[in-house]
Design an enzyme around this catalytic site. Sequence first.
Site, mmCIF file in Angstrom:
data_model
loop_
_atom_site.group_PDB
_atom_site.id
_atom_site.type_symbol
_atom_site.label_atom_id
_atom_site.label_comp_id
_atom_site.label_asym_id
_atom_site.label_seq_id
_atom_site.Cartn_x
_atom_site.Cartn_y
_atom_site.Cartn_z
ATOM 1 N N LYS A 11 16.269 9.129 2.286
ATOM 2 C CA LYS A 11 17.245 9.263 3.572
ATOM 3 C C LYS A 11 16.561 8.415 4.887
ATOM 4 C CE LYS A 11 19.273 13.478 2.407
ATOM 5 N NZ LYS A 11 19.681 15.216 2.475
ATOM 6 N N PHE A 59 28.884 20.993 8.179
ATOM 7 C CA PHE A 59 28.010 19.992 8.446
ATOM 8 C C PHE A 59 28.273 18.707 8.182
ATOM 9 C CE2 PHE A 59 26.988 21.889 4.411
ATOM 10 C CZ PHE A 59 26.855 20.759 3.702
ATOM 11 N N ARG A 87 14.890 17.423 -9.141
ATOM 12 C CA ARG A 87 15.323 18.638 -8.177
ATOM 13 C C ARG A 87 14.054 19.413 -7.977
ATOM 14 N NH1 ARG A 87 19.988 18.535 -5.928
ATOM 15 N NH2 ARG A 87 19.881 20.487 -5.251
ATOM 16 N N THR A 93 16.340 22.853 -0.593
ATOM 17 C CA THR A 93 16.952 21.867 0.279
ATOM 18 C C THR A 93 16.316 22.257 1.862
ATOM 19 O OG1 THR A 93 18.873 21.962 -0.807
ATOM 20 C CG2 THR A 93 19.279 21.643 1.283
ATOM 21 N N ARG A 104 9.758 17.529 -0.081
ATOM 22 C CA ARG A 104 10.218 18.394 1.236
ATOM 23 C C ARG A 104 9.329 19.356 1.471
ATOM 24 N NH1 ARG A 104 16.043 19.259 -1.584
ATOM 25 N NH2 ARG A 104 17.223 17.307 -0.838
ATOM 26 N N ASN A 114 15.926 16.175 5.708
ATOM 27 C CA ASN A 114 15.078 16.640 4.679
ATOM 28 C C ASN A 114 14.403 15.477 3.697
ATOM 29 O OD1 ASN A 114 17.519 16.261 3.169
ATOM 30 N ND2 ASN A 114 17.463 18.485 2.533
ATOM 31 N N HIS A 117 17.700 12.797 -1.133
ATOM 32 C CA HIS A 117 18.967 13.334 -1.773
ATOM 33 C C HIS A 117 18.803 13.211 -3.223
ATOM 34 C CE1 HIS A 117 22.957 14.066 -3.187
ATOM 35 N NE2 HIS A 117 22.786 12.936 -4.107
#
Length: 139
Positions: A11, A59, A87, A93, A104, A114, A117
């Site tokens: 991100k 959000f 994951r 998350t 994270r 965070n 994705h």
Amino acid sequence: MAIERTLSILKPDAVKNNITGSINSYIEKSGLKIIAQRKMLLTKKQAELFYEIHKDRPFFGELVEFMTSGSVIVQVLIGENAVSKYRQIMGATDPKQADKGTIRGDFANDISENRVHGSDSLENAHREIAFFFAECELV
């Protein structure tokens, strides 16, 4: 054991903070391989379409704004059980709940920024990969 593909997005906060190489190291150390990668600036329309599943969530607007605030790196990862493995190495998350040793847990501080994705299911991985890459680009 199934060989799968999954989508990863580094991100804008990860790109801006120059931690993409560190994140790629976590990916590679997990046994996953990066088979396609592209740096891009998402348009508002692209972000809205990609995150359409969240359009009714409170959000959504903030997510679209954040994802268009700077460059992202979209990647296709491949490996055994790639969806669940990625994951796992991403971590929870909410970075405050993410274990140390996860992306994270080690690099993020805020749930809205965070760092990464990852596809949440094999079905979504197929859809998300096709959103960014043609099959002929996945080598």
